[in-house]
Design an enzyme around this catalytic site. Structure first.
Site, short mmCIF file in Angstrom:
data_model
loop_
_atom_site.label_atom_id
_atom_site.label_comp_id
_atom_site.label_asym_id
_atom_site.label_seq_id
_atom_site.Cartn_x
_atom_site.Cartn_y
_atom_site.Cartn_z
N ARG A 103 -39.63 -69.50 87.03
CA ARG A 103 -40.89 -68.82 86.75
C ARG A 103 -41.07 -67.63 87.69
NH1 ARG A 103 -44.79 -74.14 85.95
NH2 ARG A 103 -43.68 -74.96 84.14
N SER A 196 -46.02 -72.51 81.60
CA SER A 196 -46.93 -73.65 81.56
C SER A 196 -48.39 -73.23 81.69
CB SER A 196 -46.54 -74.67 82.63
OG SER A 196 -47.30 -75.85 82.51
N HIS A 197 -49.04 -73.72 82.72
CA HIS A 197 -50.48 -73.53 82.91
C HIS A 197 -50.80 -72.23 83.63
CE1 HIS A 197 -48.63 -75.40 86.34
NE2 HIS A 197 -49.62 -74.99 87.11
N ASP A 361 -53.07 -77.22 78.00
CA ASP A 361 -52.71 -76.04 78.77
C ASP A 361 -51.83 -75.07 77.97
OD1 ASP A 361 -50.39 -77.62 78.77
OD2 ASP A 361 -49.73 -76.81 80.69
N ASP A 363 -48.57 -74.50 77.50
CA ASP A 363 -47.47 -74.94 76.65
C ASP A 363 -47.71 -76.31 76.02
OD1 ASP A 363 -47.22 -76.16 79.17
OD2 ASP A 363 -45.07 -76.44 78.93
N ASP A 365 -48.40 -79.36 77.39
CA ASP A 365 -47.96 -80.63 77.97
C ASP A 365 -48.97 -81.26 78.91
OD1 ASP A 365 -47.64 -78.88 80.09
OD2 ASP A 365 -45.57 -79.43 80.54
N ARG A 366 -50.05 -80.55 79.26
CA ARG A 366 -51.08 -81.11 80.13
C ARG A 366 -52.36 -81.37 79.34
NH1 ARG A 366 -50.45 -78.70 86.19
NH2 ARG A 366 -48.18 -78.43 86.15
N THR A 429 -42.56 -85.67 92.09
CA THR A 429 -43.19 -84.82 91.08
C THR A 429 -42.11 -84.14 90.24
OG1 THR A 429 -45.13 -84.45 92.47
CG2 THR A 429 -44.69 -82.83 90.74
N GLU A 448 -48.82 -88.02 85.87
CA GLU A 448 -48.94 -87.28 87.11
C GLU A 448 -50.38 -86.87 87.31
OE1 GLU A 448 -44.58 -85.07 87.23
OE2 GLU A 448 -46.29 -83.99 86.39
N SER A 450 -51.40 -84.16 88.17
CA SER A 450 -51.52 -82.75 87.78
C SER A 450 -51.76 -82.61 86.28
CB SER A 450 -50.28 -81.98 88.21
OG SER A 450 -49.10 -82.60 87.75
N LYS A 461 -44.14 -84.63 79.29
CA LYS A 461 -45.56 -84.98 79.22
C LYS A 461 -46.14 -84.32 77.99
CE LYS A 461 -46.55 -81.62 82.96
NZ LYS A 461 -45.24 -81.56 83.64
#
Length: 638
Positions: A103, A196-197, A361, A363, A365-366, A429, A448, A450, A461
């Site tokens: 990233r 991601s987020h 989020d 992508d 996954d959260r 993690t 997690e 997070s 996730k």
């Protein structure tokens, strides 16, 4: 034919820079890429002249792939009519992956050969049997630069002998869906284009990672090889084929290389219908006395929300908020927490808020789960799903193989595992550590702190999965309630769980984009402190049981990872933990975790910050966080 629909690759490489030198009119030879709105797809374009806007588009895609120095590209093969070029390149520093892929800022990835080097280094790191003539999946969260990156990835994949790419329409496919598609289609692996987020847009973040053939993120043995190969790379193998039109479903063939543009939702939706009782959930969402809201945060789950929640489960269209995916996430920060999903929080805490709220989020996954005026911590969320899953979710009707959490996540899940007599695992993690346990048949549900929750239905996730799990629990608890009867709420479910298992008060303080030097010095200071600590040492009113820097030995393959977070565990079970996040794109994010178990039900409804204040004060004092980082307060408190 490929040769008549676009410039040959070697010509693009050699002319790219010269064609753009004066694009800003100042004559200094600098390069300026056109805005995203000027990009078009070239699958059926005619031959174009140097003045054509289509040439400008094609060249802009190639800004990141250019022969280094004075070298020129060389044709190395023409399998079944596709010309494969070898483009000389040089190593680029800083391409080591973090917790979940590489990233950086978008402008970094747009630098000459930056993305191309990493993709080629990946192929150089894999055994040929893992991709030659094989099937790979490609998807992303829809953020800025994904469409351009898709074309680069597909051409390098073809250049390295991949047989077929399955790519989501417009390059869009959520991270959980990529994992699902890899598993269903028995693909060799897949690329996920996402940060991601983290925020999106030209000035913000972009990312790339590779998932292996069971849908799990690539293990460190592979990511370490990728990094090693980025330090010695000398050529990029790329197919001279036109850009693929990602706006239309269907199959495109170039010799023996196939690209299939697929619906990004269908395979994932089919899996969700297998895992959950959709009729049970629908019975809840269509009730006139139950109101639901889902905030897609202008991110990838906007593509999934309407087909799943509205079309299949009967929610009203206005229950989907921020449901149109945007390349910059509507100038928002697509991180579903109390700080960045503040609009949803405001709605849920209003006087007559909905009964159930959730967000996901960038992508997909959260997740964040809310009841009316009530926030469910991620640590509590996974514990409550695990405790209620067998009765409410058909996928778990025969039981659960085991439970697991990341080390910083609260011990709420541990207590569920103990009470249900289930195997339990504490891992570093990073979702890849759960994947090994799942593949070995040892793990069913995990999470997690997070805001990541999931199960062995895939190897990532899964934000929408978590929302459907919670809706299943609420629907199951209310299935016999008649209209007008008081419904069991989210808060009711959580408080009943605390009464049974006790409450783990938990909070996380995030200090984002700290200076890396100060953050690293703080962690080194804490490691030194740990090395000198001994049981019984006093920290305020707390007595130390042990302190360490978390080390994990994988029970499946015996691999060992170290330095995963500095822990101070006290005799009453309280914990303070410090670690640097590996999911950001700039600077360092310092995370401080505070946890304290409370068995007394009369204290369960205390505010977490109030209950934890003495321990928070100890954590700030022990770490000297302010001295090392200069930060007076955290960016985000969870």
């Amino acid at each position: 034919m490929a040769s008549s629909s676009c410039l040959r690759a070697e010509n693009v490489f050699s002319h790219t820079i010269s064609k753009f030198k004066h694009s800003n009119g100042n004559g200094n030879g600098s390069i300026r890429s056109p805005p995203i709105s000027s990009f078009s797809l070239l699958s059926s374009s005619p031959i174009f002249s140097p003045k054509s806007p289509l040439l400008k588009t094609s060249l802009s895609h190639s800004l990141s792939i250019k022969a280094s120095s004075s070298s020129s590209s060389t044709a190395i093969a023409e399998p079944e009519g596709i010309k494969i070029n070898s483009v000389p390149t040089k190593p680029i520093e800083g391409q080591k992956t973090g917790t979940s892929g590489l990233r950086k800022k978008v402008k970094v990835f747009m630098q000459e050969n930056y993305l191309a080097n990493w993709i080629q280094a990946l192929f150089n790191s894999l055994p040929p049997e893992d991709y030659k003539n094989g099937l790979l999946v490609l998807g992303g969260d829809g953020r800025y630069f994904n469409k351009e990156a898709s074309q680069i990835i597909m051409k390098i994949a073809a250049g390295n002998g991949v047989g077929k790419i399955l790519v989501g329409k417009e390059g869009v496919m959520s991270t959980p869906a990529v994992s699902a598609v890899i598993r269903k289609r028995k693909a060799n692996g897949g690329f996920i284009m996402s940060a991601s987020h983290n925020p999106g847009g030209r000035e913000y973040d972009w990312g790339i990672k590779f998932n292996y053939n069971s849908g799990q993120p690539a293990p460190e043995s592979i990511t370490d090889k990728i990094y090693g190969n980025t330090l010695s790379i000398s050529e990029i193998k790329i197919a001279d084929i036109p850009d693929v039109d990602l706006s239309r479903l269907g199959v495109t063939k170039y010799g023996n290389f196939i690209v299939e543009v697929v619906d990004p939702v269908s395979d994932y939706l089919e899996l969700m219908e297998h895992v959950f009782d959709f009729e049970l959930i629908r019975s809840l969402l269509v009730r006139p006395d139950f109101r639901f809201i889902f905030d897609a945060m202008h991110a990838v789950t906007g593509a999934y929300a309407k087909p799943i929640f509205v079309d299949k489960l009967g929610a009203t269209p206005d229950s989907i908020s921020n449901g149109v995916p945007l390349e910059d996430f509507g100038h928002g920060h697509p991180d579903p927490n109390l700080t960045y999903a503040k609009d949803l929080v405001k709605i849920m805490y209003s006087e007559n808020g909905p009964d159930f709220g959730a967000a996901s989020d960038g992508d997909g996954d959260r997740n964040m789960i809310l009841g009316r005026g009530f926030f469910v911590t991620p640590s509590d969320s996974v514990a409550i799903i695990a405790a209620n899953s067998q009765g409410a979710i058909p996928y778990f009707k025969t039981g659960r193989k085991g439970l697991a959490r990341s080390m910083p996540t609260s011990g709420a899940l541990d207590r569920v595992a103990e009470k249900l007599n289930l195997p339990f695992f504490e891992v570093p993690t990073g979702w890849k550590f759960f994947g090994n346990l799942m593949d070995a048949g040892k793990l069913s549900i995990c999470g997690e702190e997070s805001f990541g929750t999931g199960s062995d239905h895939i190897r990532e996730k899964d934000g929408i999965w978590a929302v459907l799990a919670w809706l299943s629990i609420i629907a199951h608890r209310n299935k016999d309630k008649k209209p007008g009867e008081k419904l069991v709420s989210v808060a009711d479910v959580v408080k009943e769980h605390w009464a049974t298992f006790g409450r783990n008060f938990f909070s996380r303080y995030d200090y984002e984009e700290c200076e890396s030097e100060g953050a690293n010095k703080m962690i080194e200071y804490l490691r030194d402190l740990v090395s000198k600590s001994k049981p019984g040492d006093k920290y305020g009113s707390y007595a130390l049981q042990y302190a360490d820097d978390f080390k994990y030995t994988d029970p499946v393959d015996g691999s060992v990872v170290t330095k995963q977070g500095v822990r101070f565990v006290f005799t009453d079970g309280s914990r303070i933990i410090f670690r640097l996040s590996g999911t950001g794109s700039a600077g360092a994010t310092v995370r401080m975790y505070i946890e304290q178990f409370e068995p007394d039900a009369s204290k369960h409804e205390m505010d977490a910050q109030t209950a934890l204040k003495p321990l928070i004060d100890v954590a700030l004092s022990v770490s000297k966080l302010k001295d090392f980082t200069g930060r007076e307060k955290p960016t985000v408190i969870t």
